[in-house]
Design an enzyme around this catalytic site. Structure first.
Site, PDB file in Angstrom:
ATOM      1  CG  ASP A 194      -2.092   1.037   1.025  1.00 58.64           C
ATOM      2  OD1 ASP A 194      -2.303   1.431   0.040  1.00 58.64           O
ATOM      3  OD2 ASP A 194      -2.645   1.375   2.077  1.00 58.64           O
ATOM      4  CG  ASP A 198      -0.219   5.377   5.282  1.00 58.81           C
ATOM      5  OD1 ASP A 198       0.272   5.716   4.468  1.00 58.81           O
ATOM      6  OD2 ASP A 198      -1.384   4.577   5.392  1.00 58.81           O
ATOM      7  NE  ARG A 250      -2.497   8.394  -1.961  1.00 57.81           N
ATOM      8  CZ  ARG A 250      -3.450   7.600  -1.277  1.00 57.81           C
ATOM      9  NH1 ARG A 250      -2.928   6.774  -0.481  1.00 57.81           N
ATOM     10  NH2 ARG A 250      -4.585   7.673  -1.784  1.00 57.81           N
TER      11      ARG A 250
END
Length: 374
Positions: A194, A198, A250
């Site tokens: 993923d 994060d 991102r």
């Protein structure tokens, strides 16, 4: 140690890390040839919102001697055993290791993972690392790659909480949830299921610096989701990192909160470099952006969830001292009126983007030998 992922990690880290740089973090400690006798000096060197992070400073040295993993009853000498102790520890490694975790590993507060002097790989098709509801963690000098999803299972969270069932996870390399005073420095991230990093659920006081991110699509998420407005308290510094080769998007992607993106070097992206939704404040300063060749991918920024072109015009996204190559451009908006973003302790000098390739050329895991400066 001969898989394509490991070979790529070694090649890119050698190329990026072959010369010494003088960004303010590295100049704090890298000139000392006796670094191995004074490892904990590293904790004095963070800048930005995570500059107060102590990690395991003042605690005992704990040496990882065994690459095995038991998620419920870890053996002394393993990484998970040290990570879950309820006391400050500065965790080092006896030699090169490839650690494949059986379940996600939760790190207790006041820990430093210090990979200097060894090549330490975590991932290799297993789940990776969580920092949840704790403070004061330093992650330095690790290869985090090939991190995968996990299944439902029991995991030792720490000595106080004991063993708890952990739901399946997405396969991020490093996840911060409700974490404060965290410093992520000089690691090499790639090829996970993923995201690579994060930072969510009111995590704040975070600095992400001197890392190499490559061969990955969704690199860094800051902010849980658009419905979670409590992330307005989030403050993250992203500085001196190398993004690329082969990163998609991102870098970071933010929701709410305040993000200072400073002196990072961006290779061509496949979607965008910096993005966000839910009105984050993004201050881009002294970065170097090289756009991909496709004419429709030149914009550095993307604003997500804007119903009209004017609905996001008041978002504070500012570009100062950035440099742009191959047609790259940054769409600024709003005006930052909050004064100094940093305290005196947090503040650091940001160079013009022309200096960024020099400041980031040692991003990623360093090659450190005893009695020689890193």
């Amino acid at each position: 140690m001969d898989s394509p992922c490991l070979v790529a990690l070694l090649v890119f880290s050698f190329v990026i890390g072959s010369c010494f740089s003088d960004n303010p973090i590295d100049s704090c400690w890298r000139g000392d040839s006796n670094w191995a006798q004074n490892r904990m000096k590293l904790a004095d060197c963070a800048v930005g919102f995570g500059s107060s992070t102590m990690g395991g400073k003042g605690g005992d040295l704990y040496t990882v001697t065994n690459s095995d993993d038991d998620p419920v009853n870890p053996a002394p000498g393993t990484l998970r055993y040290g990570a879950t102790r309820d006391r400050p520890l500065w965790i080092i490694f006896s030699g090169n290791m490839n650690i494949k975790l059986k379940m996600p590993m939760y790190i207790a507060g006041y820990k430093t993972f210090d990979g200097r002097g060894a090549q330490v790989y975590i991932g290799n098709g297993g789940p990776c690392v969580f920092i949840k509801r704790v403070s004061n963690v330093i992650i330095h000098g690790l290869y985090l790659y090939g991190c995968s999803t996990s299944v439902l299972g029991n995991v030792l969270i720490n000595e106080s909480f004991g063993v708890e069932p952990v739901h399946p996870q997405d396969g991020d390399a490093l996840t911060l949830r409700t974490a404060t005073n965290i410093w992520i420095d000089h690691n090499s991230f790639s090829n996970s299921s993923d995201g690579l990093v994060d930072v969510t659920l009111t995590s704040t006081g975070v600095t992400i610096s001197n890392n190499l991110f490559f061969n990955h699509h969704k690199v860094m998420l800051l902010g849980h989701d658009d419905a979670y407005s409590d992330d307005k308290s989030m403050k993250v510094t992203v500085a001196f990192n190398q993004f690329g080769p082969n990163c998609g998007q991102r870098m970071p992607r933010a929701r709410y909160g305040l993000v200072h993106v400073a002196n990072n070097n961006y290779d061509p992206w496949t979607i965008y470099a910096i993005g966000g939704s839910s009105n984050p404040t993004i201050l881009s300063e002294g970065n170097s952006f090289t756009a991909p060749n496709e004419s429709y991918k030149k914009q550095v920024t993307i604003r997500i969830g804007c119903k009209t072109s004017s609905s996001c015009s008041n978002w504070v996204w500012q570009s100062t001292q950035d440099v742009f190559y191959n047609g790259a451009y940054f769409v600024s908006s709003g005006k930052y009126e909050g004064g100094n973003i940093y305290t005196k302790k947090e503040a650091f000098n940001v160079e013009n983007g022309n200096a960024t390739p020099q400041l980031t050329k040692n991003a990623g895991v360093l090659t450190c030998s005893l009695s020689k400066r890193c």
